[in-house]
Design a protein around this motif. Structure first.
Motif, PDB file in Angstrom:
ATOM      1  N   PHE A  99       0.830  -1.197   0.000  1.00  0.00           N
ATOM      2  CA  PHE A  99       0.000   0.000   0.000  1.00  0.00           C
ATOM      3  C   PHE A  99       0.871   1.255   0.000  1.00  0.00           C
ATOM      4  O   PHE A  99       1.719   1.432   0.886  1.00  0.00           O
TER       5      PHE A  99
ATOM      6  N   VAL B  76      -6.958  -3.101   3.213  1.00  0.00           N
ATOM      7  CA  VAL B  76      -7.714  -2.130   2.415  1.00  0.00           C
ATOM      8  C   VAL B  76      -8.415  -2.821   1.249  1.00  0.00           C
ATOM      9  O   VAL B  76      -9.577  -2.526   0.951  1.00  0.00           O
TER      10      VAL B  76
ATOM     11  N   VAL C  34     -12.412  -2.671   0.501  1.00  0.00           N
ATOM     12  CA  VAL C  34     -12.934  -2.123  -0.747  1.00  0.00           C
ATOM     13  C   VAL C  34     -13.768  -3.175  -1.480  1.00  0.00           C
ATOM     14  O   VAL C  34     -14.839  -2.872  -2.018  1.00  0.00           O
TER      15      VAL C  34
ATOM     16  N   ARG D 123      -5.893   3.909  -2.393  1.00  0.00           N
ATOM     17  CA  ARG D 123      -7.271   3.532  -2.050  1.00  0.00           C
ATOM     18  C   ARG D 123      -8.277   4.077  -3.054  1.00  0.00           C
ATOM     19  O   ARG D 123      -9.242   3.396  -3.416  1.00  0.00           O
TER      20      ARG D 123
ATOM     21  N   GLU E 156     -11.052   1.898  -5.004  1.00  0.00           N
ATOM     22  CA  GLU E 156     -12.495   2.151  -4.916  1.00  0.00           C
ATOM     23  C   GLU E 156     -13.099   2.382  -6.298  1.00  0.00           C
ATOM     24  O   GLU E 156     -14.224   1.955  -6.567  1.00  0.00           O
TER      25      GLU E 156
END
Length: 334
Positions: free
Chosen positions: A162, A188, A192, A289, A293
């Motif tokens: 990440f 994450v 998501v 992120r 998404e």
């Protein structure tokens, strides 16, 4: 006999008074300021105990009354901390007690290390190797060997870390940062994927990671990510190839020198989406992120094409004719 009793009583009182004075003097030496006139960096070496640190601080002239610190181990053994490897900032006006408390705390000096969105694993490893005061435990190892140390032997590393700013202290290693970034990406990605839209052309969290890496490499404009995801989704639904330049660049590896040619677009690599159908076999970068998404929530619409305006944003088109006009306007004229 009475005189002897009185004498003993006097001796007890004198001894008690002497002990009290001695105790107060010992306390005063521990409460006295350490000998630093400005903020001073001090490192606790790996494996160092309290007595070794006291000796080292005395040799450096930071503390003077070594006996007072040694005596602490006998009178107040519960006050002796377990020292943590790392650097500590000694400040003027600190007392010996403050110093002891500091060296047993987690207030080590830390340094920031930023991994930008869109970087590759190769770039991340080079950045870790160049980080000051970060121990290297992966230098010279292959990517497969690094992943084995992270207990992910069956995983290709690209995309699984990440991008963010991490903090480390002296005594930590590049493997510590890699593990933090990997676990963060896993967490994450799971979050998501749980919030994904129902109508997707991707079937797994890993495919979402791949798609997010394409989106990340195509744009840095936050407002475009979902639209680019929508373009890719509609292309896959209609059987079009994704035809995204970053996959060509990734497939070229270290041969890429800043531009791609028509021959590069025709070269058959596992990553060249001008040649292969669907997505590449792995991510091509580390997505943030927002791109993750976008990958699981594409923007509905009719656009199938986009071209860079040259300012970090893109012109989106529904038809090939409109797209060719945009290419003439933004690329060929430039």
């Amino acid at each position: 006999m009475l005189r002897l009793v009185k004498l003993l009583a006097v001796l007890v009182v004198v001894a008690a008074a002497a002990a009290f004075v001695g105790y107060r003097y010992w306390e005063s030496r521990l409460e006295a300021p350490i000998a630093v006139e400005e903020d001073t960096l001090y490192e606790v070496q790996r494996g160092a105990g309290f007595n070794r640190a006291v000796s080292d601080l005395a040799e450096r002239g930071v503390i003077e009354d070594v006996w007072a610190f040694r005596l602490l181990t006998r009178l107040e053994p519960e006050a002796i901390p377990r020292l943590r490897t790392g650097e500590y900032m000694l400040e003027p006006g600190m007392s010996g007690r403050d110093l002891i408390e500091l060296l047993g705390s987690d207030r080590v000096v830390t340094y920031p290390l930023t991994i930008p969105e869109g970087w590759t694993f190769r770039q991340m490893r080079a950045h870790l190797e160049a980080a000051p005061k970060l121990e290297s435990r992966t230098e010279g190892l292959s990517d497969e060997e690094v992943m084995a140390l992270l207990e992910r032997e069956d995983r290709f590393p690209e995309g699984w870390f990440f991008p963010d700013t991490y903090r480390y202290h002296k005594g930590m290693s590049d493997l510590d940062i890699l593990r933090q970034a990997m676990l963060r990406m896993e967490r994450v990605l799971d979050e998501v994927w749980e919030g994904r839209s129902d109508d997707l052309t991707i079937d797994s969290p890993y495919e979402a990671l791949i798609m997010a890496s394409l989106i990340e490499r195509e744009t840095g404009a936050a407002e475009e990510r979902r639209e680019i995801a929508g373009v890719f989704k509609r292309r896959m639904e209609t059987g079009m190839r994704l035809q995204t330049d970053p996959t060509v660049i990734y497939g070229m590896g270290e041969r890429y020198e800043g531009r791609i040619t028509r021959a590069d677009l025709r070269e058959a690599t596992p990553y060249n989406t001008y040649v292969i159908d669907g997505m590449p076999p792995t991510p091509i970068a580390m997505p943030g992120r927002a791109s993750l998404e976008a990958a699981v929530d594409p923007l509905p619409g009719e656009t199938l094409y986009f071209v860079s305006r040259g300012d970090g944003t893109h012109h989106f088109s529904r038809t090939l004719r409109e797209h060719n006009n945009a290419v003439n306007r933004y690329i060929r004229n430039r």
